[in-house]
Design a protein around this motif. Structure first.
Motif, short mmCIF file in Angstrom:
data_model
loop_
_atom_site.label_atom_id
_atom_site.label_comp_id
_atom_site.label_asym_id
_atom_site.label_seq_id
_atom_site.Cartn_x
_atom_site.Cartn_y
_atom_site.Cartn_z
N VAL A 42 -2.46 -1.57 0.86
CA VAL A 42 -1.65 -2.12 1.94
C VAL A 42 -1.19 -3.54 1.58
CG1 VAL A 42 -1.68 -2.83 4.36
CG2 VAL A 42 -2.75 -0.68 3.67
N ALA A 43 -2.10 -4.33 1.00
CA ALA A 43 -1.75 -5.71 0.62
C ALA A 43 -0.65 -5.69 -0.43
CB ALA A 43 -2.99 -6.43 0.09
N GLY A 44 -0.76 -4.77 -1.41
CA GLY A 44 0.27 -4.64 -2.43
C GLY A 44 1.62 -4.31 -1.81
N LEU A 45 1.60 -3.38 -0.85
CA LEU A 45 2.85 -2.99 -0.18
C LEU A 45 3.44 -4.17 0.58
CD1 LEU A 45 2.25 0.59 1.25
CD2 LEU A 45 3.71 -0.10 -0.66
N ALA A 46 2.57 -4.92 1.27
CA ALA A 46 3.04 -6.08 2.03
C ALA A 46 3.69 -7.08 1.08
CB ALA A 46 1.87 -6.72 2.77
N TRP A 47 3.04 -7.27 -0.05
CA TRP A 47 3.57 -8.20 -1.05
C TRP A 47 4.96 -7.76 -1.51
CZ3 TRP A 47 0.55 -12.39 -2.03
CH2 TRP A 47 1.07 -13.30 -2.95
N MET A 48 5.06 -6.45 -1.75
CA MET A 48 6.32 -5.90 -2.21
C MET A 48 7.39 -6.00 -1.12
SD MET A 48 6.67 -2.40 -4.34
CE MET A 48 6.55 -1.36 -2.93
N GLY A 49 6.99 -5.75 0.12
CA GLY A 49 7.91 -5.88 1.23
C GLY A 49 8.48 -7.28 1.31
N ASP A 50 7.59 -8.25 1.11
CA ASP A 50 8.03 -9.64 1.13
C ASP A 50 9.01 -9.92 -0.02
OD1 ASP A 50 7.63 -12.38 2.30
OD2 ASP A 50 7.09 -12.78 0.22
N ALA A 51 8.66 -9.41 -1.21
CA ALA A 51 9.53 -9.63 -2.38
C ALA A 51 10.91 -9.02 -2.16
CB ALA A 51 8.89 -9.05 -3.63
N SER A 52 10.95 -7.90 -1.40
CA SER A 52 12.23 -7.22 -1.19
C SER A 52 13.14 -8.04 -0.29
CB SER A 52 12.00 -5.83 -0.59
OG SER A 52 11.71 -5.93 0.79
N LEU A 53 12.57 -9.00 0.42
CA LEU A 53 13.36 -9.80 1.36
C LEU A 53 13.79 -11.15 0.78
CD1 LEU A 53 11.38 -8.98 4.62
CD2 LEU A 53 13.67 -8.19 4.01
N HIS A 54 13.52 -11.33 -0.50
CA HIS A 54 13.98 -12.55 -1.16
C HIS A 54 14.89 -12.19 -2.32
CE1 HIS A 54 11.35 -15.25 1.03
NE2 HIS A 54 10.40 -14.35 0.91
N LEU A 55 15.85 -13.03 -2.55
CA LEU A 55 16.78 -12.79 -3.64
C LEU A 55 16.23 -13.42 -4.92
CD1 LEU A 55 19.34 -11.20 -3.57
CD2 LEU A 55 20.63 -13.32 -3.31
N SER A 273 11.81 -3.79 -5.46
CA SER A 273 10.94 -3.74 -4.27
C SER A 273 11.67 -3.08 -3.11
CB SER A 273 10.52 -5.15 -3.87
OG SER A 273 9.77 -5.75 -4.89
N ALA A 274 12.95 -3.42 -2.95
CA ALA A 274 13.72 -2.86 -1.84
C ALA A 274 13.81 -1.33 -1.98
CB ALA A 274 15.11 -3.47 -1.79
N VAL A 275 14.12 -0.85 -3.19
CA VAL A 275 14.23 0.60 -3.40
C VAL A 275 12.88 1.26 -3.15
CG1 VAL A 275 14.91 2.42 -4.99
CG2 VAL A 275 16.04 0.21 -5.12
#
Lengths: 306, 266
Positions: A42-55, A273-275
Motif C-alpha cells: 500500500v505504501a508503494g502504491l501511495a508513493w507511486m500515486g504521488d509520483a503520478s501527480l508530479h511532472l 506511475s500514472a499508467v
C-alpha cells in the motif's frame, strides 16, 4: 521433558507480555504482521500515486513540486495508450472465455472420475506447469513455435513453411491461456465438488440430455467457481507482462509492458506511475464490481465461525 | 447408453487437449536439454548431457540459482508465521472490521503485479535498500501472502473448536493449547502454504525483474535475459532446474497433505 519445561518458560514470557486481560485484542494482534506486510504494498502504491501527480523534468530528472494532472492528460492524449488498453482488454476477454471453456471439463472430469489414479494424473499435470513458472513455460513455447523451432523444422521436412507462429497477437493469447489454465481449474474444482452428483443423475433420469443437464444444472450450480475463475483469469491476463514480452516480442504490448517502457525506456517515472495507477484502478474496480454483483465465489477468505 | 458415451467422448477430448497443452512445454524442454546439436531441431540429433555440463560450469547461472533459493527462503520464512497467525485470527477470533480486513489482505491479489512491483521499487529506492537481495524476498512474500492465509484458513475452518475449548477446560495454558492442539491441526495448511510460497517466489519473474540489478539477478530473470532469437539447448538445461523443483514440491505436497485437498469444496 525438555520440551515441556521450555513450553512452560515460554508460557511465563507470554503471560508477562500478553496477560489474559488483553485477550480481546488477541485477534488484532495476530493479524498485525500480515497487515504490516500488505502495508508495504500500500505504501508503494501511495508513493507511486504521488509520483503520478508530479511532472518529471526529462532534462534534469527533477520532480516538480506542484501537484498536476499533466501525466494523466499526456497519457489520455496519446493514441498508443488507448490502443494498448484496447488490445489488453480484448485479449483478456478472449483468454478468459477460452480458458473457462477448456478448464471446466477438466475440473469436472477430475472431480467426478471414479479412478483415483486418473485424478492423481490430472492433478499432477495441473500443478507441474503451475509450479514451473511463466518464463520457462514461455521459453518452451518459443522452442516449439519459434521461427527455427520444432514445428517449423517438422514442416520443413514436409516441404512446408516456415510459418510465423510467434511475435503476434494469437501467440500471446495462446501463451496466456496455457499459463492461466491451472488457476481456472483449481478455482472451479471446489465448486464442482460441492454439486451433489445425484442432482445431475436425477435430471438425466428424467430424460434430459447430458448437454441440457450441463447447461441447466451443472453450470449454474458451479457458478461460484466460474465467477472466481473468470475474475482471476481476466485480471491476470489483463495485467500480464511476461507473455506479451516473450511471445509477443514487443509487437503486441499489453498495459504492463507500457508501464515498464514508460519507466525504463522513456525514463519518465511520472508518466509510468500514472499508467500503472490507471491499471491498478481498472483491476480493483473490476474486482469490486464483480465481487459485489456476483458474490465472492470460491475466492474469498471464507471464515465459517461456529 | 449412447448419450453417456457422447458425454465421455466430448469431456475426454477436451481433457486430452488440455493435457497436451499443459505438458507440451515441459516435455519439449526436457527433450531439448539432451540434444547433441547446437540448435534445437527436429528430428533430434542424438543424446548428450553436455549442455548440463555447460550449465553447471557457468558461475553466472550458479549464482543466480543460489540467489533465487535465498529469495524463496526469505519469502517463506516471513510468510509462514505472518500468514498462519492472520488465518487463525480470521478463523478463531472476533476481530473488529473483519470484513474490511479480509478485503485489505486480498489486496496483493487485486493489485496488478506491475503496479505492486513498481510501487515497491520506488519505496525501496527511497529507503535505500535497493540492490540488496532480501527486499526481493520480502516483495515476493507480500504479493503472494493471500495464498498462505488461504491455505491455513482452509485447515483452520475444518478444525473443531471444541478441541481447543477442551484443551483450555482441562487446564491447558493458551500457548500450550496453541502448540499442542491448534498447530498440529492446521499443519497441513501450513505445509501447503509454505510450499506454495517457496515455489512461487522461486518462479517470480516480474517483481524480480523490477527489483534486481546486474549484481542481484535471480534465475528467472537470468533465463529471460538469455532468451535470444536463436534458441540454444543450454537454456533448456537450466529450465530443467525448474521442472525438478516443481516435481519435488508436488511430490512433497502429495506425500504430506495430498493433492486432493485442492478439490475440497469450501
Amino acid at each position: 521433558m525438555g520440551a515441556s519445561v521450555m513450553l512452560e518458560a515460554l508460557e511465563g514470557i507470554r503471560a508477562t507480555l500478553w496477560p489474559r486481560a488483553f485477550k480481546r485484542f488477541t485477534g488484532a494482534m495476530l493479524l498485525l504482521p500480515a497487515v504490516a506486510l500488505v502495508l508495504v504494498l500500500v505504501a508503494g502504491l501511495a508513493w507511486m500515486g504521488d509520483a503520478s501527480l508530479h511532472l518529471l523534468d526529462t532534462e534534469t530528472f527533477e520532480t516538480g513540486a506542484d501537484y498536476t494532472a499533466a501525466n494523466y492528460r499526456q497519457m489520455g492524449g496519446q493514441a498508443t495508450y488507448w490502443i494498448v488498453l484496447g488490445r489488453s482488454i480484448l485479449g483478456a476477454a478472449i483468454v478468459t472465455l477460452v480458458t473457462l471453456v477448456l478448464a471446466f471439463p477438466y475440473a469436472y472430469v477430475m472431480v467426478r472420475t471414479g479412478s483415483a489414479w486418473t485424478r492423481k494424473i490430472l492433478l499432477v499435470s495441473l500443478f507441474l506447469p503451475f509450479f514451473i513458472g511463466q518464463v520457462v513455460r514461455a521459453y518452451g513455447w518459443l522452442i516449439i513455435l519459434g521461427k527455427e523451432g520444432l514445428l517449423n523444422s517438422l514442416f520443413g521436412i514436409l516441404g512446408l513453411g516456415p510459418f510465423k507462429m510467434i511475435y503476434n497477437y494469437p501467440s500471446v493469447l495462446f501463451g496466456l491461456v496455457q499459463y492461466l489454465l491451472p488457476f481456472a481449474v483449481l478455482l472451479i474444482a471446489p465448486a464442482v465438488t460441492a454439486i451433489d452428483e445425484e442432482i445431475e443423475l436425477a435430471s438425466e433420469s428424467l430424460g434430459a440430455h447430458w448437454l441440457r443437464t450441463f447447461r441447466h444444472v451443472t453450470l449454474p450450480m458451479a457458478k461460484p467457481g466460474l465467477v472466481a475463475a473468470a475474475l482471476v483469469v481476466f485480471t491476470l491476463a489483463l495485467t500480464d507482462y511476461a507473455m506479451p514480452v516473450i511471445l509477443g516480442g514487443g509487437t503486441n504490448d499489453f498495459i504492463a509492458n507500457a508501464v515498464y517502457d514508460a519507466f525504463f525506456r522513456i525514463s519518465d517515472s511520472g508518466l509510468g506511475s500514472a499508467v500503472a495507477i490507471v491499471l491498478v484502478l481498472i483491476a480493483t474496480l473490476l474486482a469490486a464490481v464483480i465481487l459485489t454483483v456476483l458474490g465472492s465465489g470460491t475466492l474469498g477468505f471464507s471464515a465459517e465461525r461456529r | 447408453m449412447s448419450t453417456v458415451r457422447s458425454k465421455a467422448v466430448v469431456l475426454w477430448t477436451v481433457v486430452v487437449l488440455n493435457l497436451i497443452l499443459l505438458a507440451a512445454p515441459t516435455v519439449i524442454i526436457l527433450g531439448a536439454s539432451v540434444t547433441t546439436g547446437n540448435i534445437i531441431a527436429f528430428p533430434p540429433e542424438g543424446f548428450s548431457l553436455k549442455w548440463y555440463g555447460k550449465v553447471f560450469a557457468s558461475v553466472v547461472l550458479r549464482e543466480a540459482f543460489v540467489r533465487s533459493l535465498w529469495v524463496s527462503i526469505v519469502c517463506t520464512v516471513i510468510a509462514v508465521p505472518a500468514g498462519t497467525l492472520a488465518a487463525l485470527a480470521l478463523a478463531r477470533y472476533r476481530v473488529r472490521f473483519a470484513k474490511l480486513l479480509q478485503l485489505y489482505l486480498l489486496l496483493p491479489f487485486t493489485v496488478p503485479l506491475i503496479g505492486a512491483g513498481m510501487g515497491m521499487l520506488m519505496l525501496f529506492g527511497e529507503l535505500g535498500i535497493l540492490g540488496e537481495l532480501w527486499p526481493v524476498g520480502l516483495a515476493c512474500c507480500v504479493i503472494n501472502l493471500p495464498f498462505m492465509i488461504w491455505a491455513v484458513l482452509a485447515s483452520a475452518n475444518a478444525l473443531d473448536t471444541d478441541l481447543e475449548n477442551a484443551a483450555a477446560n482441562c487446564g491447558a495454558a493458551p500457548l500450550q493449547a496453541f502448540v499442542t492442539v491448534t498447530l498440529p491441526a492446521v499443519a497441513p495448511g501450513i505445509i501447503t502454504g509454505a510450499l506454495l510460497m517457496f515455489v512461487l517466489a522461486f518462479n517470480e519473474f516480474l517483481v524480480s525483474l523490477l527489483l534486481t540489478d546486474a549484481n542481484t539477478v535471480t534465475l528467472p530473470v537470468s533465463i529471460y535475459n538469455s532468451i535470444r532469437n536463436v534458441i540454444t539447448p543450454d537454456l533448456a538445461a537450466v529450465s530443467v532446474v525448474y521442472i525438478l523443483v516443481a516435481t519435488l514440491a508436488i511430490a512433497l505436497l502429495d506425500r504430506w497433505v495430498g493433492l486432493e485437498i485442492f478439490l475440497k469444496s469450501k
